[in-house]
Design a protein around this motif. Sequence first.
Motif, PDB file in Angstrom:
ATOM      1  N   GLN A 634     -25.620  71.396  36.605  1.00  0.00           N
ATOM      2  CA  GLN A 634     -25.274  71.750  35.220  1.00  0.00           C
ATOM      3  C   GLN A 634     -24.148  70.849  34.703  1.00  0.00           C
ATOM      4  OE1 GLN A 634     -25.702  73.918  37.678  1.00  0.00           O
ATOM      5  NE2 GLN A 634     -26.807  75.763  37.048  1.00  0.00           N
ATOM      6  N   LEU A 635     -24.417  70.142  33.593  1.00  0.00           N
ATOM      7  CA  LEU A 635     -23.424  69.335  32.882  1.00  0.00           C
ATOM      8  C   LEU A 635     -23.378  69.783  31.430  1.00  0.00           C
ATOM      9  CD1 LEU A 635     -24.326  65.822  34.352  1.00  0.00           C
ATOM     10  CD2 LEU A 635     -22.498  67.362  35.104  1.00  0.00           C
ATOM     11  N   THR A 682     -39.716  68.762  39.121  1.00  0.00           N
ATOM     12  CA  THR A 682     -38.310  68.817  38.734  1.00  0.00           C
ATOM     13  C   THR A 682     -38.100  67.870  37.572  1.00  0.00           C
ATOM     14  OG1 THR A 682     -36.037  68.554  39.521  1.00  0.00           O
ATOM     15  CG2 THR A 682     -37.680  67.037  40.386  1.00  0.00           C
ATOM     16  N   VAL A 683     -37.147  68.175  36.701  1.00  0.00           N
ATOM     17  CA  VAL A 683     -36.892  67.338  35.537  1.00  0.00           C
ATOM     18  C   VAL A 683     -35.449  67.555  35.086  1.00  0.00           C
ATOM     19  CG1 VAL A 683     -37.700  69.110  33.901  1.00  0.00           C
ATOM     20  CG2 VAL A 683     -37.713  66.708  33.213  1.00  0.00           C
ATOM     21  N   GLN A 684     -34.832  66.474  34.620  1.00  0.00           N
ATOM     22  CA  GLN A 684     -33.493  66.572  34.023  1.00  0.00           C
ATOM     23  C   GLN A 684     -33.648  66.721  32.516  1.00  0.00           C
ATOM     24  OE1 GLN A 684     -30.862  63.301  34.788  1.00  0.00           O
ATOM     25  NE2 GLN A 684     -29.040  64.528  34.399  1.00  0.00           N
ATOM     26  N   LEU A 685     -33.109  67.797  31.971  1.00  0.00           N
ATOM     27  CA  LEU A 685     -33.282  68.148  30.567  1.00  0.00           C
ATOM     28  C   LEU A 685     -32.010  67.823  29.790  1.00  0.00           C
ATOM     29  CD1 LEU A 685     -34.976  71.631  31.082  1.00  0.00           C
ATOM     30  CD2 LEU A 685     -36.099  69.453  30.641  1.00  0.00           C
ATOM     31  N   LYS A 686     -32.209  67.207  28.619  1.00  0.00           N
ATOM     32  CA  LYS A 686     -31.094  66.976  27.709  1.00  0.00           C
ATOM     33  C   LYS A 686     -30.822  68.258  26.935  1.00  0.00           C
ATOM     34  CE  LYS A 686     -31.955  62.023  27.129  1.00  0.00           C
ATOM     35  NZ  LYS A 686     -32.226  60.936  26.162  1.00  0.00           N
ATOM     36  N   GLN A 714     -29.958  82.018  32.531  1.00  0.00           N
ATOM     37  CA  GLN A 714     -29.405  81.482  31.284  1.00  0.00           C
ATOM     38  C   GLN A 714     -28.270  80.504  31.592  1.00  0.00           C
ATOM     39  OE1 GLN A 714     -28.386  84.956  28.933  1.00  0.00           O
ATOM     40  NE2 GLN A 714     -30.348  84.871  27.883  1.00  0.00           N
ATOM     41  N   TYR A 715     -28.109  79.528  30.675  1.00  0.00           N
ATOM     42  CA  TYR A 715     -27.041  78.534  30.800  1.00  0.00           C
ATOM     43  C   TYR A 715     -26.480  78.251  29.417  1.00  0.00           C
ATOM     44  CZ  TYR A 715     -24.624  74.117  31.690  1.00  0.00           C
ATOM     45  OH  TYR A 715     -23.689  73.133  31.755  1.00  0.00           O
ATOM     46  N   LEU A 716     -25.199  78.603  29.184  1.00  0.00           N
ATOM     47  CA  LEU A 716     -24.534  78.438  27.888  1.00  0.00           C
ATOM     48  C   LEU A 716     -23.738  77.147  27.912  1.00  0.00           C
ATOM     49  CD1 LEU A 716     -23.740  79.521  25.093  1.00  0.00           C
ATOM     50  CD2 LEU A 716     -21.855  80.752  26.199  1.00  0.00           C
TER      51      LEU A 716
END
Length: 1284
Positions: A634-635, A682-686, A714-716
Amino acid sequence: MMKKRRISASEASLVLFLCQMISALDVPLDSKLLEELSQPPTITQQSPKDYIVDPRENIVIQCEAKGKPPPSFSWTRNGTHFDIDKDAQVTMKPNSGTLVINIMNGGKAEAYEGVYQCTARNERGAAISNNIVIRPSRSPLWTKEKLEPNQVREGDSLVLHCRPPVGLPPPIIFWMDNAFQRLPQSERVSQGLNGDLYFSNVQPEDTREDYICYARFNHTQTIQQKQPISVKVLSTKPVTERQPVLLTPTGSTSTKVELRGNVLLLECIAAGLPTPAIRWIKEGGELPANRTFLENFKKTLKIIDVSEADSGNYKCIARNTLGSVHHVISVTVKAAPYWITAPRNLVLSPGEDGTLICRANGNPKPSISWLANGVPIAIAPEDPSRKVDGDTIIFSQVQERSSAVYQCNASNEYGYLLANAFVNVLAEPPRILTPPNKLYQVIADSPALLDCAYFGSPKPEIEWFKGVKGSILRGNEYVFHDNGTLEIPVAQKDSTGTYTCVARNELGKIQNEVQLEIKDPTMIIKQPEYKVIQRYGQVSFECIIKHDSTLLPTVIWLKDNEELPDDERFLIGKDNLTIMNVTDKDDGTYTCIVNTTLDSVSASAVLTVVAAPPTPAIIYARPNPPFDLELTGQLERSVVLSWIPGDENNSPITNFVIEYEDGLHEPGVWHYQTEVPGTQATVQLKLSPYVNYSFRVIAVNKIGRSQPSEPSEQYLTKSATPDENPANVQGIGSEPDNLVITWESLKGFQSNGPGLQYKVSWRQKDVDDEWTSVIVANVSKYIVSGTPTFVPYEIKVQALNDLGYAPEPSEVIGHSGEDLPMVAPGNVQVYVINSTLAKVHWDPVPLKTVRGHLQGYKVYYWKVQSLSRRSRRHIEKNILTFRGNKTFGMLPGLEPYSSYKLNVRVVNGKGEGPASPDKVFKTPEGVPSSPSFLKITNPTLDSLTLEWGSPTHPNGVLTSYILKFQPINNTHELGPLVELRIPANESSLILKNLNYSTRYKFYFNAQTSVGSGSQITEEAVTIMDEAGILRPAVGAGKVQPLYPRIRNVTTAAAETYANISWEYEGPDHANFYVEYGVAGSKEDWKKEIVNGSRSFFVLKGLTPGTAYKVRVGAEGLSGFRSSEDVFETGPAMASRQVDIATQGWFIGLMCAVALLILILLIVCFIRRNKGGKYPVKEKEDAHADPEIQPMKEDDGTFGEYRSLESDAEDHKPLKKGSRTPSDRTVKKEDSDDSLVDYGEGVNGQFNEDGSFIGQYSGKKEKEPAEGNESSEAPSPVNAMNSFV
């Protein structure tokens, strides 16, 4: 702190020589220790307690034992010493206690019956075997007896006794006949447990003289036979039925004792007629499940592995239609002794304590007795460290002299148990049994087990060190096992090195070093993938690996967990498997297995073979949804999403669709995020700031989309200034004095943070003005008031939130509100091009007067009146719009010979401006439309009446009508065309001088001075003769009746057609149809539609000489049809034809012709026999086989019929190729009186002496039907009839 646990056998490479646990049963010995350490004897193999031997073979009594030093053996027989040296027939195997008694060289097995016991002894003690009872098997003969024949009445019971001789072991009994065939058994006839054959009731078919009982003695492989028993069944009528009676067991009760663990067999066999059925129950309980079996047609109850719980009363019930009988068997289960705790070997150090425990059970309770080295313990040498307490011996402070072998004997009346257990007292310094410097190789991140197998007495303490001078190993990262093994649960690269094991007790100390190497794991970095391949195609599976450089991998391919087929189509490459020319049998799971000496990895893929399209071999379905979604990495602006794909359902997944939900701004609404190939999980999402993300994944294959997966966690994301400004910014005025600025609001996730607002700025273009700005929120529109009419403005809208502004927005051009145009177009001119098209011109208006966006010009035009009719009508205006700054346009679709008006207006976004003055123009004449109708009525022999209506659109002044018509024959060929010109003021015409019974086609159109209009066509038929002339309609000229009707249906029939006519009263323009069928037939009516509103119709294709029924109806009028009329078509031949076959002159002529032909045949036959030369002979010489040679017209074969000249139209000639009844046909030449003119096939000529000079074909007596191409009658009479 040291952590200890027990190691399984698979984890240890070497097991200790001796176990320090008191409960150890048997101890595997190390080969080196066996040479040095002492051990009391242990019996390893012995013969069974009850040993039945074959008296014809040598007797072998087994007794094997181990110990250190190796034990010596001795035997007792019937309780006394058995001196084998004094018996020449008895020998003992070397290094063994096994006895071999030589029977085959003269010994008698009976002489060696008895109870034998073996003793194995060394300096540490003595072990003894069980008491082995030796008995030779016996298979005696049947005693001779006189068997009386059995005579029994039909329906009575019968028991045939076997009574076999007593053998050892007991024989197996079966019944057969003289032919060695087993006697059939059933519910009525069956064999009991005692071998007797029971008949519940005898039947006549039971009569026979060869009931033979056989006894098979398995030990001696012999079969003994009883004398045959004879049974004769005496038939009696009627047979008396009887209720059940038990044949065995007798009485109402009996008892049975069985031992625990054995098989319990209970039997009930009953007599009776009808044959009784047997049922078993246990009183007060249930029959044990899974251990109960019913055998011998339910007459035998079998319970396996019985226990004390199976004791009780078992009842068998025999029942038929007349009653029942029962028997109760009381079962008691006893038990020979069985172990609860058998004594186990003890290995003790001097001064230690221990116990031997011997516990057994049985019914009755067994007694326990102890022996020491084979001698009852009561008379054995004293040992102060030993104390006997019932079933337990307690040892205290043992010394080396305490070593001995103890025997525990548990016995009751049903048997005994004997167990040996030694006590071995040893004093030994520590020894390490693991080889020194042993190398251990382990895969990284796997457990490492370093062995330190040891022995010592007392038990040594074990310590581990890393390196030669390292410190002692402690801590949670190590596990120390009781057997000395060191475990490193997760070995890493830095675990590599030398490890030292130290073992010490009070007698000494010893150490050993081992080496540990950590290797990289073997991995399959490119796994085989699921493949769907069409039959006969080629497929390849990849298997690319990565491994430790010091390890040598081997790759194995399997199909369905078995070796690949031995087939050259399977090609194994370095990194792949290729299958050529795939077939259905190649369908399955293919596994790539990579092995090294330390690890093994595998990967599998399924190959699905399908048929070529369009028929698939399997049924495809949408994939199952993915599962186990996980967020990692998570970034602020990105996150990694991974998942596990669901089942593909026979169709590979092509891609995954990732959707997201913004739980902060739009909860419950899912949006598209991205998609990835089906091979990726797997995928890196913007991500965008200030969004509470949840993700879900949808799998897609060729069949469709799967159900969405379960949402991820969830990710805020954190807040930030907006990245973008509103899109689609516009400035459009809604009124002449305002400017409405609109934009698309940013979505919740685009706000990037709380407090989203918009800064709206505007200024007038091309004027040196400052920007005017306002900040608004929660809207997407702002209205600027008080603006000039339709002037350009520069506009921009910028987003901002609590953290700041978005980047500077771009500017757009808008306009304030429009107003209606002020002036109309001028100089409007109209140019008429033709009768339906005109061109209009106008001058453009000044742009300043448009006061808005110029959208175009509208032309309004309308018809004022028609110049031909001079009648006004409702004015309907037409509008044509011409886009842009256009100054002319075309007006299509005008009506000829009409007066029009038009005006032009300019149009902007607000609406239309004022109209130009109306301009009048006229269109010239055109060609008229087709006449409104054309009706043909009153058909007669030579006339038809035509009626028509004027054109609906004359398009000018009519000058005339043009009528063209032409006849149509039966093959639909058109005759000559006739053209008539009719004055314009006419509406009907009678055409005369037409041909009778002829179809005509009419073409009718109108004309103006410009030309002819489109035509209307119609067809009609004149009637055949006077009988078919239609009568004038009754009441013509009168008012039509209120209700329509069809009457006076008349028919005029010919051979294959009929003219149908009728009278109609009712509304105009009725659509008629004609229905007809064969009179008296139940077939459905055939229906023909009448073209137009004519009152006649011609039925074609009728069968000659057939009666038909006919009726006429009108379409759309339910139940409205005429009454039926019946008519009959004419015969196939003309009615005027005379049947000359009945004329006397014709009959005489035919007789003369027949006589003449007979004479000719006789003459030809005579001349042929004389060998004369004549044309027939020459023909025969030229054609040896007339059946094969082709026949030509110029040779006189199969001539041609020629028709007579006839005036009658229906008298048809015979067609070319028709054959006469005789195949001897010759060609017609010059004679006018030839019989060919009358249909006869002979065309002969005669010379003066009467000889036949014609030629004939060589064909003879062909079947009449062969080659008969003509349907004409083959007789001369019928041939003549066709020419009359």
